[in-house]
Design an enzyme around this catalytic site. Structure first.
Site, PDB file in Angstrom:
ATOM      1  N   HIS A  17     -25.336 -12.133 -24.468  1.00 38.69           N
ATOM      2  CA  HIS A  17     -24.479 -11.780 -25.603  1.00 38.69           C
ATOM      3  C   HIS A  17     -24.747 -12.709 -26.774  1.00 38.69           C
ATOM      4  O   HIS A  17     -24.889 -12.269 -27.921  1.00 38.69           O
ATOM      5  CB  HIS A  17     -22.991 -11.944 -25.251  1.00 38.69           C
ATOM      6  CG  HIS A  17     -22.448 -11.007 -24.244  1.00 38.69           C
ATOM      7  ND1 HIS A  17     -21.641 -11.447 -23.222  1.00 38.69           N
ATOM      8  CD2 HIS A  17     -22.549  -9.667 -24.101  1.00 38.69           C
ATOM      9  CE1 HIS A  17     -21.264 -10.414 -22.489  1.00 38.69           C
ATOM     10  NE2 HIS A  17     -21.812  -9.323 -22.997  1.00 38.69           N
ATOM     11  N   LYS A  41      -8.100  -2.240 -17.535  1.00 39.59           N
ATOM     12  CA  LYS A  41      -8.877  -3.249 -16.820  1.00 39.59           C
ATOM     13  C   LYS A  41      -8.181  -4.599 -16.887  1.00 39.59           C
ATOM     14  O   LYS A  41      -7.702  -5.004 -17.943  1.00 39.59           O
ATOM     15  CB  LYS A  41     -10.268  -3.392 -17.435  1.00 39.59           C
ATOM     16  CG  LYS A  41     -11.237  -2.319 -17.042  1.00 39.59           C
ATOM     17  CD  LYS A  41     -12.602  -2.680 -17.591  1.00 39.59           C
ATOM     18  CE  LYS A  41     -13.691  -1.873 -16.934  1.00 39.59           C
ATOM     19  NZ  LYS A  41     -15.009  -2.246 -17.459  1.00 39.59           N
ATOM     20  N   ARG A  90     -30.640  -3.855 -22.519  1.00 40.19           N
ATOM     21  CA  ARG A  90     -31.331  -4.544 -21.430  1.00 40.19           C
ATOM     22  C   ARG A  90     -32.392  -3.671 -20.793  1.00 40.19           C
ATOM     23  O   ARG A  90     -33.422  -4.152 -20.356  1.00 40.19           O
ATOM     24  CB  ARG A  90     -30.323  -4.957 -20.352  1.00 40.19           C
ATOM     25  CG  ARG A  90     -29.324  -5.980 -20.818  1.00 40.19           C
ATOM     26  CD  ARG A  90     -28.270  -6.201 -19.784  1.00 40.19           C
ATOM     27  NE  ARG A  90     -27.470  -4.978 -19.645  1.00 40.19           N
ATOM     28  CZ  ARG A  90     -26.309  -4.908 -19.031  1.00 40.19           C
ATOM     29  NH1 ARG A  90     -25.806  -5.970 -18.455  1.00 40.19           N
ATOM     30  NH2 ARG A  90     -25.643  -3.780 -18.967  1.00 40.19           N
ATOM     31  N   SER A 127     -21.825  -9.798 -17.511  1.00 40.89           N
ATOM     32  CA  SER A 127     -20.667 -10.643 -17.203  1.00 40.89           C
ATOM     33  C   SER A 127     -20.224 -10.432 -15.768  1.00 40.89           C
ATOM     34  O   SER A 127     -19.880 -11.391 -15.067  1.00 40.89           O
ATOM     35  CB  SER A 127     -19.514 -10.330 -18.163  1.00 40.89           C
ATOM     36  OG  SER A 127     -19.864 -10.666 -19.481  1.00 40.89           O
TER      37      SER A 127
END
Length: 163
Positions: A17, A41, A90, A127
């Site tokens: 990040h 969440k 990614r 993460s």
């Protein structure tokens, strides 16, 4: 003034990040980091903690503003007159999803999306993965800013002590 936003949950922010935010900070006059709130969440860190960590690790860039946002990212952009979203990619699987989002966001408000390839060093990093490895005692210190790593290890220890 050229402005862009780097959105995410950042639970917690990791070096992948940080690489994207730093690179964006060299391209834009102001980079907003939008910590997106998902009420469905439960994060490891509160929104306020995430904002504090991000502010700490991006302070050296000098042009990063960190805020939370709940709702559509395009509304965040419209409210702040931000014409561009910067996203790190990614893998091809990221591109498939992010391209759909980019088309939707552009169709809703005209906001553009800039894709930056993630540094190969962090191409596998998320993460979730960092938290999982750290929770089993794995060393993720090279994947997180030092202050974030310290807080992650402390939080994992706190949670284990509560069990």
């Amino acid at each position: 003034m050229r402005r862009a936003v780097c959105p995410g949950s950042f639970d917690p922010i990791h070096n992948g990040h940080l690489d994207i935010v730093e690179r964006a900070s060299k391209l834009y006059d102001v980079v907003h980091v939008a910590v997106l709130v998902n009420p469905n969440k439960q994060g490891m860190f509160s929104i306020a903690e995430r904002i504090g960590l991000i502010e700490e690790v991006t302070a050296e860039f000098g042009n990063v503003v960190v805020e939370s946002h709940q709702g559509l990212l395009v509304d965040y952009c419209r409210e702040r007159d931000i014409p561009a979203i910067v996203k790190g990619l990614r893998a091809v699987s990221d591109f498939d999803y992010e391209l759909q989002m980019a088309h939707m966001n552009h169709g809703l408000t005209g906001v553009e999306t800039l894709f930056l390839p993630t540094s190969p060093t962090y191409s596998f990093l998320s993460s979730t993965l960092a938290k999982e490895v750290a929770s089993y005692g794995g060393d993720v210190s090279h994947l997180l800013p030092a202050t974030v790593h310290r807080r992650l290890v402390e939080r994992i220890a706190e949670r284990k002590a509560q069990q």
